[in-house]
Structure formats: C-alpha cells, structure tokens
Design an enzyme around this catalytic site. Structure first.
Site, PDB file in Angstrom:
ATOM      1  N   ASP A  71       0.864  -1.186   0.000  1.00  0.00           N
ATOM      2  CA  ASP A  71       0.000   0.000   0.000  1.00  0.00           C
ATOM      3  C   ASP A  71       0.896   1.230   0.000  1.00  0.00           C
ATOM      4  O   ASP A  71       2.033   1.135  -0.469  1.00  0.00           O
ATOM      5  CB  ASP A  71      -0.952  -0.061   1.210  1.00  0.00           C
ATOM      6  CG  ASP A  71      -2.266   0.655   0.948  1.00  0.00           C
ATOM      7  OD1 ASP A  71      -2.215   1.854   0.659  1.00  0.00           O
ATOM      8  OD2 ASP A  71      -3.329   0.026   1.023  1.00  0.00           O
ATOM      9  N   HIS A  78       2.278   2.063  -3.146  1.00  0.00           N
ATOM     10  CA  HIS A  78       1.347   2.987  -3.791  1.00  0.00           C
ATOM     11  C   HIS A  78       1.841   4.429  -3.739  1.00  0.00           C
ATOM     12  O   HIS A  78       1.105   5.348  -4.065  1.00  0.00           O
ATOM     13  CB  HIS A  78      -0.042   2.881  -3.154  1.00  0.00           C
ATOM     14  CG  HIS A  78      -0.687   1.533  -3.369  1.00  0.00           C
ATOM     15  ND1 HIS A  78      -1.963   1.246  -2.954  1.00  0.00           N
ATOM     16  CD2 HIS A  78      -0.225   0.411  -3.967  1.00  0.00           C
ATOM     17  CE1 HIS A  78      -2.256  -0.015  -3.276  1.00  0.00           C
ATOM     18  NE2 HIS A  78      -1.213  -0.540  -3.884  1.00  0.00           N
TER      19      HIS A  78
END
Ligand SMILES: *[C@@H]1O[C@H](CO)[C@@H](O)[C@H](O)[C@H]1NC(C)=O
Ligand SMILES: *[C@@H]1O[C@H](CO)[C@@H](O)[C@H](O)[C@H]1NC(C)=O
Ligand SMILES: *[C@@H]1O[C@H](CO)[C@@H](O)[C@H](O)[C@H]1NC(C)=O
Length: 397
Positions: A208, A231
């Site tokens: 993430d 991310h």
C-alpha cells in the site's frame, strides 16, 4: 591504562548495567517458540519505573511476542530500548488491532531490532475471501512525545507496518520496511493526528502507501526515502466522513519511487459532507522510475463506484508545490490534477518537471487538469522516452 582510569571505567559500566533491563533476565527465551510477551512487559515495567535513565535490552535471537502494550507515563524521560534480535509475531487468530504499542511515553529511543509480524497467513485468508480478522498494525506509537525509532526493521505486517497516532516530535531514521507488493493494507508508515514528525533515510517496500498522512497531520518532514513496490507517498485518503480534517506544513523531499502505483499524491474522498483543508505542502526532488501517477491530486476518490453520488469533495487544497520531479511514467497521464468542483485547488505550483512516458509508439506523456488554479514556473516538460530529441514543453495551467 592508569589504574585510576580502569576504576572509573568499571564504575561507569556498573552504573550503566544497573539501569539496563535485559528481557532474558525476566524469562524471555531466544528460541522463537516460547511466548516471551510477559517477560518483555516485565522488563519494560522496570525500565519505565526507574527514576533514572534506563535501558531495556533485547539480545540477539528470535523472541516470540504476542500483543504487547508498553505503556507510560514512565518515571524517567530518557528511556532506551536496544534490540539486537528479531521479535516474531504470533500467527494464530487475534482480534487485536495493534501488535506492539508504545503509548503515553515521553523521551524514548528505540535502536535496531527486526519486528517480523509474519502476516502471510492473514493475507492468504483475506485473498481467499474467508472470514478473517482485520489484522494488527505491527508497531504503533500512540499519544507519545519525543520518540526516536532508529534503524528499526519491520517485516510482513498484517496491516499498517508503523502507525504514529496522536503524537508529537516523533523521528524515524534508517527504517527498513518490507512487505510484498500484493499484501493488503500494509502501509509503510501511517501518520494520524500528529505533529512535528520526521522520517528520514528510510526504505519501504509495501502493498500500500509507503507513507500515508491522514487527518490532523502538521509540521511533517519526510526526506531521503526509497519507495517501491507500493502505492507511493500520499496525503490521504481524507474526508471519508463528516469530520473536519486539517493537514498543513508538510515537506516531502528526495524520494526515489521504483515501480510504484503513484509518486507524490494528495487524495480526498468525493464526499461533500467532509470539511477542512490541505495547505502548505511541498513535494520536491522526486525520481520516478516507471511510476503509475508520478504527480497526482485526486479529489474524486471513490473506491466503491456509485458510493459517492455528489462527486465533489468538501476539502480545500491550496499551496501545494511539486518541484524538481523527473523520470518515467508508466501511464500516459504523468501529471494528473483532478480537484473538487465546489472547492477548486488554489496555489498549485509546478516547477522543473521532466517526465517521460515509456511507450514505443511515440505517444507523448500528457497532463490532466480539472478545477485547478496555479502556475508553472521553471520548466514543465512531458515527453516520450524513446524520442528525447523532441522535448514537448507544455503549459499545464
Ligand atoms: C474490523 O474493521 C471494521 C471496519 O473498520 C470494524 O467495523 C470491525 O469492528 C473490526 N473488527 C474487529 C474485530 O476489530
Ligand atoms: C513546518 O514544519 C517544520 C518541521 O517539519 C518546522 O520546523 C517548522 O517550524 C514548521 N513551520 C511552521 C510555520 O510551523
Ligand atoms: C451536491 O452538493 C452540493 C454542494 O455541496 C449541494 O448544494 C447539493 O445539494 C448536493 N446534491 C445532492 C444531490 O446531494
């Protein structure tokens, strides 16, 4: 050496030794099997209860530790935690939302240590769509002040790897955070309701965000970071409810992104009921290596399509600078600024941007802009990687 010196040295070491609390002396076993949770908590209680500066010591070897809350306030504000070995998490079902937590402490320095949460079983459970617990954050700093995390390694967290919440003056340096690119919600460092946060010289590989800054973060300095897979570095998601959110004075500097979904990003939900602002953010010196959205403001974040009927965020974004950002984009829209219709972004500045789109068919990298007021200064160049001769100077605003 003079006998006098030796005597002084001996004296020095005996004073140090007196205030060092080794978890093994409290029954911890470096065998990776014996539950050492209570021994760790007992050593902490002694170190924390010491009137003088004290050190808790974890020697080398794998220690099995379950849910552990290391709580203050402590009797001294010069507490050290020296970790030589590895701390292993338990792999059985647990509802705990946190694994290792330091709470209500002032003046704590943690040096070294590998925290391996062994979250693989939970990721597999989630991937199979079974009924799984939410998972726990590996290391949480909560309601704390003046805490240093130095050269800490976090591995395979079930959920966030490090969370800094309701805290001030927290510094993370030389952290190494690793989880696979497909592990769910394993944000590297998540910050929430905290100020004067410094993160420097750290590397994150996660499933993430490498670093995510949530509600109520101010005065944050993030520098010299390696991110990927992951991310990217994000402010947000903000405003998924009716609360008021404020993020201000954030600098993110010198980041190398490698194969990440995003680079520098601000993200708010498309919910008009949310209120607040993001103001005074500098993203600078970014190196993008095959990054999905190198520069992005997304105020239309709606993970469940159709759940955000009134596509307009109530969060006002202003004074955000992207400066010296270069490298390659893995998608054609290298600069994507999509702001709220009801609250257009203001004071957005792009300076010295040079991004190329790695495609063989000579398509130019593009920008997308909606509801943005700002300016370009210096150069903004979006180009194709395989035709560097044709630089495409674009005016984004
Ligand atoms: C898991 O998370 C959901 C959503 O945040 C929450 O409603 C639920 O209570 C959590 N479950 C546990 C066991 O903490
Ligand atoms: C902004 O944050 C930095 C630390 O990250 C701090 O040194 C500086 O004083 C802050 N500026 C303001 C105006 O608060
Ligand atoms: C959409 O948002 C605007 C501005 O916040 C508001 O005036 C309007 O009533 C909303 N429309 C719906 C259908 O919710």
């Amino acid at each position: 050496m003079e006998p006098k010196c030796i005597l002084l040295l001996l004296l020095y070491f005996s004073t140090v030794a007196k205030s060092a609390y080794n978890v093994v002396d409290f029954g911890a076993k470096p065998d990776g099997r014996t539950d050492s949770t209570n021994a760790f908590l007992a050593a902490w209680a002694e170190a924390c209860g010491d009137q003088n500066p004290a050190t808790m010591v974890v020697p080398s070897g794998p220690f099995l530790v379950g849910r552990a809350l290391f709580q203050g306030p402590c009797k001294n504000n010069k507490l050290g935690l020296i970790i030589k070995g590895t701390i292993l998490g338990k792999t059985g079902y647990s509802d705990a939302s946190e694994w290792i937590t330091f709470k209500y402490v002032k003046g704590l320095s943690i040096y070294g240590g590998t925290f391996n949460a062994r979250g693989q079983w939970l990721w597999a459970c989630k991937a199979a769509g079974r009924n799984c617990p939410n998972g726990s954050t590996a290391l949480t700093i909560s309601q704390a002040k003046n805490v240093l995390l130095s050269k800490v390694k976090i591995q395979n967290s079930q959920n966030f790897q490090i969370a800094i919440i309701f805290s001030q003056e927290i510094k993370v340096e030389g952290a190494t955070i690793t989880a696979p690119g497909n592990s769910p919600n394993t944000d590297g460092i998540h910050i929430h309701m905290s100020s004067f946060i410094t993160i420097i010289g750290s590397a994150m590989a996660t499933g993430d965000d490498c670093i995510s800054l949530g509600e109520g973060v101010s005065n944050a300095w993030i520098e010299n970071i390696k991110c990927g897979p992951g991310h990217g570095i994000s402010i947000g998601s903000l405003g998924d409810g009716t609360e008021t959110t404020m993020v201000q004075n954030v600098t993110v500097s010198s980041v190398v992104f490698r194969g990440t979904q995003n680079g520098f990003r601000v993200k708010t939900w498309a919910t008009p009921s949310s209120k607040g602002f993001v103001r005074g953010v500098t993203f600078q010196h970014g190196t993008m290596k095959n990054v999905g959205n190198p520069i992005m403001i997304d105020q239309n974040y709606c993970p469940v399509p159709g759940n955000c009927p009134n596509e307009s965020s109530g969060i006002k974004i202003s004074k955000v600078t992207f400066s010296d950002v270069h490298g390659t984009s893995s998608t054609q829209v290298a600069v994507n600024l999509d702001c709220s219709k009801s609250n257009p972004c203001q004071g957005i500045q792009l300076t010295n941007i040079k991004l190329s789109y790695k495609r063989k068919n000579h398509e130019l990298a593009k920008s997308f802009c909606r509801n943005v007021k700002g300016k370009n200064s210096g150069f903004v160049v979006l180009l194709v990687a395989f035709d560097m001769g044709q630089e495409n100077y674009v005016k984004i605003f």
